[in-house]
Scaffold this active site. Structure first.
Site, mmCIF file in Angstrom:
data_model
loop_
_atom_site.group_PDB
_atom_site.id
_atom_site.type_symbol
_atom_site.label_atom_id
_atom_site.label_comp_id
_atom_site.label_asym_id
_atom_site.label_seq_id
_atom_site.Cartn_x
_atom_site.Cartn_y
_atom_site.Cartn_z
ATOM 1 N N GLU A 107 0.843 -1.196 0.000
ATOM 2 C CA GLU A 107 0.000 0.000 0.000
ATOM 3 C C GLU A 107 0.876 1.243 0.000
ATOM 4 O OE1 GLU A 107 -3.335 2.376 2.668
ATOM 5 O OE2 GLU A 107 -2.872 0.288 3.106
ATOM 6 N N LYS A 128 -8.312 -15.188 16.198
ATOM 7 C CA LYS A 128 -8.496 -14.814 14.792
ATOM 8 C C LYS A 128 -9.949 -14.470 14.472
ATOM 9 C CE LYS A 128 -4.581 -17.766 13.713
ATOM 10 N NZ LYS A 128 -4.081 -18.998 13.089
ATOM 11 N N HIS A 155 -2.538 10.378 -1.780
ATOM 12 C CA HIS A 155 -2.750 9.053 -2.360
ATOM 13 C C HIS A 155 -2.745 9.109 -3.884
ATOM 14 C CE1 HIS A 155 -3.676 5.979 0.765
ATOM 15 N NE2 HIS A 155 -3.722 7.055 1.526
ATOM 16 N N ASP A 209 1.750 -14.217 12.689
ATOM 17 C CA ASP A 209 0.606 -14.818 12.010
ATOM 18 C C ASP A 209 -0.283 -13.690 11.491
ATOM 19 O OD1 ASP A 209 -1.659 -16.132 11.159
ATOM 20 O OD2 ASP A 209 -1.705 -17.528 12.839
#
Length: 597
Positions: free
Chosen positions: A263, A405, A579, A481
């Site tokens: 990004e 998660k 951006h 993770d």
């Protein structure tokens, strides 16, 4: 152990391997050339399989007997060194059988690492052979054999590999994988070469799907390092750029923060936040809590019985006993189960749904993220509880009360992993010159966006601008993770004017940062290098757990920098402009998408 091992003939100086049906003379040499080779097992008075069975039975029988005697002595307070004649005989038998089994299996196990694997020459059910022709150019082992497909793969390991792709041997294996004769997942174990296995699997995948993998790198990666722990059936690796934000001045120390992301503007924005924090005197991070959780679900015949176990587990009088079982060694079914050197039970929290009981264990895990560690301790406790609650039915080691998660209020309220709060005071001058905005504008935007806006959206732990952006980038760079970004990104960002309204106080509170510096992806070369950059590589020998705690505070400090910079860009109306300038590709995407390899 191979009881039919034969010594191969000496290899000729040069030979090549051809795959064809050989003449009978090549397959069945004259009897006088097949002189028997003496074996160590010939000295045994009994057949080898019978001798093995006797010693196996003896070993486990006397081990079972001695463990039961040990348990009875502990219960009756009898000294363990006082032994009877039968116990003495059992000890001698245990030692003798152990020595036999060690000599029989242990020596062969060690030799498998130091000797060159040789092909077996007496498979009797196949018709294909490899025949050696003299005077060829490629060196070979010079072995005549009749292999099955799996044996052929093993024999190819000993053949020098001239090139990685499109060799004759690899072509045969690719065809075997494509037709299903050889499972793709077994290539590493059959070939003994992880890179070669990945290349063969890759070629088979391209032929099966009809799609090209050009652009996905294959070479230049250590596939041995991921075998059995990080990724199965690899066909390559994804390239991901790593940027550096910093220096981040946190608790008086400077850190260069690695961020793996695709990004645009993310690293630059976080870097600007680090600069604002640095020139304002730095940030302070405090670790509030450190404990990984696992919550099994068990079921009883009645809710009353489930309640009795709940009261038992939450009774402070029982906690010490449960801690010993969780932390150390527990004897169950005559087997010793060790939990961990670093796992220490901290608390137990229970919740009931009808006759189902959810038990949330929390324990410290040293420098590991700790899911496996806490699971082993939980299993020990569940086995122990079966003695007093034999009607307890363990439905699952994880009942989602952990919660792993998934966005969950229990993690937002109780915390999971590392709970950290990080704060900084940004001076008015820095807000204007570096961040290009004002203190009142930031305070108002934070209240209306991060607090009110998130409440209207019904957000769970999402009272921030983009904490998940920074957490994900640091997680990927340091081998964490990525899926645990969900709860690790739970964050509330607070801003208020201080010092008579001139300066800005900003803080982030993150109750469930789940990180570790050992295990999983942290041992890979690239991720290990990023941890080393932070000074948090591996386990801390002097203070177990300090490296993982340091990483958690760096994550919180990086989020603080990212929140400060993004909120300033929005307040100043620069978000879209930046951006459009830094996060837009100039490449022709239509042309790229239309091209096919």
């Amino acid at each position: 152990m191979d009881h039919r091992r034969r010594l191969p003939p000496k290899p000729p100086s040069s030979a090549t391997v051809h795959h064809r049906n050989p003449p009978a003379a090549a397959v069945n040499p004259p009897p006088e050339s097949q002189s028997p080779v003496p074996k160590a097992s010939d000295a045994l008075p009994l057949p080898l399989y019978l001798t093995n069975a006797i010693f196996f039975t003896l070993f486990f029988s006397v081990a079972y007997y001695l463990l039961h005697r040990w348990r009875d002595k502990i219960r009756s307070s009898t000294p363990l060194h006082v032994v009877t004649l039968s116990e003495l005989a059992a000890i001698v038998s245990l030692i003798a059988s152990f020595i036999y089994l060690l000599g029989f299996f242990g020596i062969d196990f060690v030799q498998s690492f130091v000797t060159t694997p040789r092909a077996d020459d007496d498979n009797e059910n196949d018709h294909e052979t490899f025949v050696i022709d003299e005077g060829a150019e490629t060196p070979s082992e010079g072995i005549i054999l009749k292999p099955r497909i799996s044996d052929r793969l093993t024999s190819l390991v000993t053949t020098p590999r001239v090139e990685l792709f499109n060799s004759k041997e690899d072509e045969e294996i690719v065809e075997s994988v494509v037709c299903g004769a050889v499972p793709s997942y077994s290539l590493e174990s059959k070939l003994g070469d992880c890179l070669r296995a990945a290349s063969i699997r890759r070629q088979a995948l391209e032929r099966t799907t009809g799609r090209s993998l050009v652009g996905l790198p294959l070479e230049g990666f250590d596939y041995d390092s991921i075998l059995g722990q990080c990724c199965e059936m690899p066909v390559g690796y994804v390239q991901l750029p790593v940027g550096i934000a910093g220096p981040l001045l946190l608790n008086g120390c400077e850190y260069m923060v690695p961020m793996a992301t695709t990004e645009g503007c993310l690293v630059a924005s976080t870097n600007r936040g680090c600069k604002a924090i640095f020139v304002s005197g730095g940030a302070t991070a405090v670790l509030l809590k450190d404990g990984m959780t696992r919550a099994p679900v068990v079921r009883f015949e009645t809710a009353e019985r489930a309640s009795q176990l709940k009261f038992f587990l939450e009774d402070p009088m029982n906690f010490d006993t449960l801690s010993v079982i969780f932390n150390n060694i527990y004897i169950h079914d005559s087997m010793l189960r060790r939990s961990s050197r670093f796992g220490r039970l901290q608390c137990i929290q229970c919740a009931i749904a009808g006759k189902n009981l959810y038990i949330r264990f929390t324990c410290s895990t040293g420098d590991a993220m700790g899911m496996n560690m806490v699971s082993k301790g939980v299993q020990n406790v569940l086995d122990f509880l079966q003695n007093d609650f034999p009607d307890m039915d363990v439905i699952g080691i994880s009942g989602n009360f952990c919660s792993d998660k998934k966005p969950a209020a229990v993690n937002w309220i109780e915390g999971r992993g590392k709970s950290v709060v990080c704060e900084a005071v940004i001076t008015e001058e820095v807000v204007k010159k570096v961040l290009k905005t004002t203190v009142p504008a930031l305070v108002e935007l934070n209240m209306l966006k991060n607090l009110t806006g998130s409440a209207i959206a019904g957000s769970l732990g999402g009272f921030n601008a983009h904490a998940a952006n920074v957490v994900s980038a640091v997680f990927i760079a340091t081998g964490q993770d990525p899926a645990q970004n969900i709860e690790s990104s739970h964050c509330i960002t607070m801003m208020e004017a201080v010092n008579n309204g001139k300066d800005l106080h900003i803080s982030v509170t993150m109750p469930s940062i789940e990180v570790g510096t050992v295990g999983g992806g942290t041992q890979l070369a690239s991720q290990s290098a990023c941890l080393n950059l932070l000074g948090a590589k591996g386990a801390s020998l002097g203070s177990p757990g300090s490296n993982a705690r340091l990483l958690a505070t760096v994550v919180a400090g990086s989020v603080l920098a990212g929140e400060l910079s993004l909120m300033s860009a929005i307040a100043a109306g620069q978000l879209v402009k930046s951006h459009m300038k830094y996060n837009r590709s100039n490449r022709d995407m239509v042309a790229i998408g239309g091209s096919k390899s």
